[in-house]
Design an enzyme around this catalytic site. Structure first.
Site, PDB file in Angstrom:
ATOM      1  CD  GLU A  49      -2.622   1.113   2.766  1.00 58.05           C
ATOM      2  OE1 GLU A  49      -3.160   2.230   3.011  1.00 58.05           O
ATOM      3  OE2 GLU A  49      -2.580   0.074   3.275  1.00 58.05           O
ATOM      4  CG  ASP A  60      -2.516   8.723   7.469  1.00 61.23           C
ATOM      5  OD1 ASP A  60      -2.940   7.322   7.459  1.00 61.23           O
ATOM      6  OD2 ASP A  60      -2.934   9.264   6.251  1.00 61.23           O
ATOM      7  CE1 TYR A 173      -7.278  -0.526   7.532  1.00 62.08           C
ATOM      8  CE2 TYR A 173      -6.097   0.027   5.444  1.00 62.08           C
ATOM      9  CZ  TYR A 173      -6.119   0.103   6.794  1.00 62.08           C
ATOM     10  OH  TYR A 173      -5.177   0.602   7.277  1.00 62.08           O
TER      11      TYR A 173
END
Length: 262
Positions: A49, A60, A173
């Site tokens: 990724e 993030d 995911y």
């Protein structure tokens, strides 16, 4: 068949799980990033990724935010990441997934982004801030040739899980915990229950990310899911003060250890 699904099928036949490392594209430099990805592929990574640097990466944590800022300060652009994938395709056939935020897709142009990604031989995309309900424009231009991987949070209702799994391609995911990315000392005690809830709604491949940083955690996740995604812990290893050779050695050692316990 798309490389992502092909890889998961190959691993399932061998009784193995997918190791999916994340690296910020262009970090710590373009050439070093390329060499690290090539080394990871040889060391046992199954899918890579690559994050496209973005100025406001909402999902993030500090580690990946810092890496993204460093890459941006060096002038890394979206086109550079497409070039990086094209360069990688000269040496490796590993499935490659790009991760970034919808604003970047929108600014670049959805159709242009899809075309450039396909030209570079990207296999899939992860867009953390693109809700399934608003994904029709992107899914139309990606033409099912680029796998769009959606995220499922542990707080998702059963109805929302059904909606997400119906649209997600390649793999799903599964976010192990609420909050942002980052290495954690432990994983949630109810992670197995969350994965089981998703399993009841789909037979698609499930990969778990957010917080996986140690071999024992990877081993646990591999016992309940089809893939393990590792990002911040890997970025932490890539100290910019180390030589390129030392960076590669540290990453290879880490990847081999993770794959070994899985």
């Amino acid at each position: 068949m798309n490389r992502i699904r092909k890889k998961f099928e190959e691993l399932r036949k061998k009784g193995e799980k997918a190791l999916i490392p994340y690296i910020t594209g262009g970090y710590p430099s373009y050439e070093s990033c390329k060499k690290i990805i090539e080394a990871m592929a040889l060391a046992g990574a199954d899918i890579v990724e690559i994050g496209i640097p973005f100025s406001d990466p909402l999902a993030d944590g500090p580690t990946i935010q810092k890496a993204s800022q460093i890459a941006l300060s060096q002038g890394v652009t979206t086109q550079d990441i497409f070039n990086l994938v094209s360069d990688l395709r000269k040496s490796t056939d590993i499935p490659i997934v790009l991760m970034t935020y919808y604003n970047l897709f929108y600014r670049y142009g959805l159709e242009r982004f899809a075309n450039e990604a396909l030209k570079a031989e990207v296999d899939g995309v992860i867009i953390p801030d693109l809700p399934p309900e608003e994904s029709s424009d992107w899914l139309k231009v990606s033409k099912n040739k680029l796998e769009t991987i959606f995220l499922i949070a542990p707080t998702s209702t059963d109805d929302r899980i059904e909606k997400i799994v119906s649209l997600s391609q390649g793999f799903i995911y599964c976010v192990s915990l609420t909050g942002v990315t980052g290495a954690r000392g432990s994983l949630p005690s109810d992670l197995g229950g969350f994965i089981q809830r998703v399993r009841l709604k789909t037979d698609k491949y499930l990969a778990v990310g957010f917080g996986v940083s140690e071999p024992e955690q990877a081993k646990l996740v591999a016992s309940i899911a089809d893939g393990v995604i590792i990002g911040s812990a890997l970025i932490d290893l890539i100290d910019k003060n180390l030589s390129e050779e030392e960076q590669v050695k540290k990453v290879v050692k880490f990847i081999k250890k993770m794959k070994e316990v899985m």
